[in-house]
Design an enzyme around this catalytic site. Structure first.
Site, PDB file in Angstrom:
ATOM      1  N   PHE A   1       3.497   2.568   0.583  1.00  0.00           N
ATOM      2  CA  PHE A   1       3.249   1.566   1.614  1.00  0.00           C
ATOM      3  C   PHE A   1       1.751   1.345   1.730  1.00  0.00           C
ATOM      4  O   PHE A   1       1.001   2.284   1.980  1.00  0.00           O
ATOM      5  CB  PHE A   1       3.824   1.968   2.976  1.00  0.00           C
ATOM      6  CG  PHE A   1       3.633   0.882   4.003  1.00  0.00           C
ATOM      7  CD1 PHE A   1       4.488  -0.212   4.047  1.00  0.00           C
ATOM      8  CD2 PHE A   1       2.576   0.921   4.905  1.00  0.00           C
ATOM      9  CE1 PHE A   1       4.298  -1.246   4.965  1.00  0.00           C
ATOM     10  CE2 PHE A   1       2.387  -0.105   5.827  1.00  0.00           C
ATOM     11  CZ  PHE A   1       3.239  -1.188   5.864  1.00  0.00           C
TER      12      PHE A   1
ATOM     13  N   ASP B   1      -5.167   5.946  -0.865  1.00  0.00           N
ATOM     14  CA  ASP B   1      -4.861   5.350   0.436  1.00  0.00           C
ATOM     15  C   ASP B   1      -4.614   6.502   1.410  1.00  0.00           C
ATOM     16  O   ASP B   1      -3.549   7.112   1.421  1.00  0.00           O
ATOM     17  CB  ASP B   1      -3.630   4.450   0.314  1.00  0.00           C
ATOM     18  CG  ASP B   1      -3.249   3.803   1.649  1.00  0.00           C
ATOM     19  OD1 ASP B   1      -3.739   4.262   2.703  1.00  0.00           O
ATOM     20  OD2 ASP B   1      -2.454   2.840   1.629  1.00  0.00           O
TER      21      ASP B   1
ATOM     22  N   LYS C   1      -5.833   3.759  10.657  1.00  0.00           N
ATOM     23  CA  LYS C   1      -5.058   4.408  11.720  1.00  0.00           C
ATOM     24  C   LYS C   1      -5.840   5.345  12.645  1.00  0.00           C
ATOM     25  O   LYS C   1      -6.301   4.930  13.689  1.00  0.00           O
ATOM     26  CB  LYS C   1      -3.846   5.123  11.107  1.00  0.00           C
ATOM     27  CG  LYS C   1      -2.830   4.128  10.538  1.00  0.00           C
ATOM     28  CD  LYS C   1      -1.443   4.704  10.438  1.00  0.00           C
ATOM     29  CE  LYS C   1      -0.407   3.606  10.243  1.00  0.00           C
ATOM     30  NZ  LYS C   1      -0.090   3.291   8.861  1.00  0.00           N
TER      31      LYS C   1
HETATM   32  C1  LIG Z   1      -0.053   1.996   8.101  1.00  0.00           C
HETATM   33  C2  LIG Z   1      -0.479   2.059   6.695  1.00  0.00           C
HETATM   34  C3  LIG Z   1      -1.129   0.975   6.080  1.00  0.00           C
HETATM   35  C4  LIG Z   1      -1.331  -0.349   6.776  1.00  0.00           C
HETATM   36  O1  LIG Z   1      -2.165  -0.237   7.877  1.00  0.00           O
HETATM   37  P1  LIG Z   1      -2.254  -1.439   8.937  1.00  0.00           P
HETATM   38  O2  LIG Z   1      -3.354  -1.008   9.854  1.00  0.00           O
HETATM   39  O3  LIG Z   1      -0.929  -1.531   9.614  1.00  0.00           O
HETATM   40  O4  LIG Z   1      -2.570  -2.669   8.187  1.00  0.00           O
HETATM   41  C5  LIG Z   1      -1.565   1.127   4.778  1.00  0.00           C
HETATM   42  N1  LIG Z   1      -1.386   2.283   4.112  1.00  0.00           N
HETATM   43  C6  LIG Z   1      -0.759   3.332   4.662  1.00  0.00           C
HETATM   44  C7  LIG Z   1      -0.615   4.593   3.872  1.00  0.00           C
HETATM   45  C8  LIG Z   1      -0.283   3.263   5.967  1.00  0.00           C
HETATM   46  O5  LIG Z   1       0.365   4.306   6.494  1.00  0.00           O
END
Ligand SMILES: *Cc1c(COP(=O)(O)O)cnc(C)c1O
Length: 390
Positions: free
Chosen positions: A127, A214, A243
């Site tokens: 994701f 990420d 986050k």
């Molecule tokens: C939540 C998340 C995203 C996206 O972040 P947003 O602030 O909602 O755009 C991208 N990568 C990972 C691993 C995430 O958990």
């Protein structure tokens, strides 16, 4: 009828205030927060020193534009680089934006090497966000369906499978980077072992690819290290954060090192709000409080305590497949879909989440106490047992 666009299946509860690991709803009922707004509220709610620092900054300067120098960005970038070993930071407002920056960096890196159609290796069940490029990088059909044509230039391989990556290396000369979550969050709290990441670093070096991590969900002290990659001996070329970085104030960051540093020049990328003085104060204060209150060690020990509590209570319970994760990023995989558990826990005053249909996800704030963690276990474990027996 609501005038808010119907993009979320929302639970019927509205929170009006919080304190530490607790939230109160509009009816005055109290809830233990084991989700932190999905790994966002690093310092819990209404942390006194965090609130004071934000209040002070609001009274001085909230926003001024990236046309000018922003002192908070310099300070936060210095701190992030000294903690991570990275070299440069681009500030934005969210995780998907941080990943967009990473994707653009990888493409620019490829073009500089004469690769006209650069490709990035991404993972199944990954994701990375919901903008067009990041949903295309995401490995979940539900996120993509209805939004085709997808952005091209992604090659997908199974998670935790180095052989698949070596195969791509043999057959695809357009690859310029690998984008991977050291721990998949939305994908079901799936972890990579140290050996995988160290070998992946080697493969990237052999082929001159960027290793892009990420860490939007698993970064920011949640796993007991500042960043999840620090459980290994490697350094990525690119790392994305968001986050938990601002403890609730929107801020994202794309960090670079080595061959990924210095790629963007003025005009290549930007963001109106990105790294404004308020957001940078939130980031810097979050990092300082994690340090002052020794929350790295706490995330590690509390994570072990919760994990051990779950293992002990759920041992031998039929249908509990696996309890996994690192620090305060814990997944409990069940053999059947368990979305209903979220509502059952809510009724008992506990906030959790289910991801990938059958994985209960715990992402408590780093300030949760051992006593509160025990309360979490005392509510959750009997619920899981009952649910698996019904
Ligand atoms: C939540 C998340 C995203 C996206 O972040 P947003 O602030 O909602 O755009 C991208 N990568 C990972 C691993 C995430 O958990």
């Amino acid at each position: 009828m609501s005038h808010v666009m119907n993009t979320y299946a929302r639970l019927p509860v509205a929170f009006v205030r919080g304190e530490g690991a607790w939230l109160w709803d509009s009816e005055g009922k109290r809830y233990l927060d084991a989700l932190s707004g999905i790994a966002v509220n690093t310092l819990g709610h209404a942390h006194p020193r965090f609130t004071a620092a934000l209040n002070e900054q609001v009274g001085k300067l909230i926003h001024c534009s990236n046309i000018y120098e922003v002192q908070g960005q310099e300070r936060l970038a210095d701190k992030l680089c000294s903690l991570s070993g990275m070299q440069e930071v681009f500030f934005c407002n969210s995780g998907c934006e941080a990943n967009e920056a990473a994707i653009k960096l990888a493409r620019m890196y490829g073009h500089q090497q004469g690769i006209e159609s650069p490709a990035i290796i991404v993972m199944e069940k990954a994701f990375h966000g919901r903008t067009l490029a990041t949903l295309s990088a995401t490995g979940n059909r539900k996120v993509q369906a209805g939004f085709e044509p997808l952005v091209g230039g992604f090659v997908r391989v199974p998670y935790d499978d180095l052989e698949a990556i070596r195969q791509v290396a043999q057959h695809n000369s357009h690859v310029v980077a690998v984008l991977v979550e050291p721990i998949q969050g939305e994908g079901g709290i799936r972890t990579l072992d140290i050996d995988y990441l160290e070998q992946l670093r080697q493969i990237c070096d052999e082929h001159n690819w960027l290793l892009m991590l990420d860490e939007v969900q698993c970064g920011m002290a949640r796993t007991g290290k500042w960043f999840a990659f620090q459980h290994t001996g490697i350094l990525p070329d690119v790392m994305t954060l968001a986050k938990g970085l601002g403890s609730g104030v929107p801020i994202g960051a794309c960090l670079t090192a080595g061959k990924a540093a210095g790629l963007f020049k003025p005009g290549n990328h930007g963001s109106t709000f990105g790294g404004n003085p308020l957001a940078c104060t939130a980031g810097l204060t979050t990092l300082n409080i994690i340090e002052q209150d020794k929350l790295l060690a706490h995330a590690d020990s509390l994570g072990r305590f919760i994990w051990q509590g779950l293992v002990t209570a759920l041992q031998g319970v039929n249908g509990v497949k696996e309890i996994r994760g690192q620090g305060l990023m814990i997944g409990i995989e069940l053999e059947k879909p368990c979305g209903d558990l979220v509502k059952l826990a809510l009724a008992k005053g506990l906030l959790t989440n289910v991801t990938a249909e059958n994985v209960i996800r715990l992402l408590p704030p780093l300030v949760m106490s051992k006593d509160e963690a025990q309360q979490l276990l005392d509510i959750l474990c009997p619920l899981i047992k009952d649910f698996m027996q019904s």
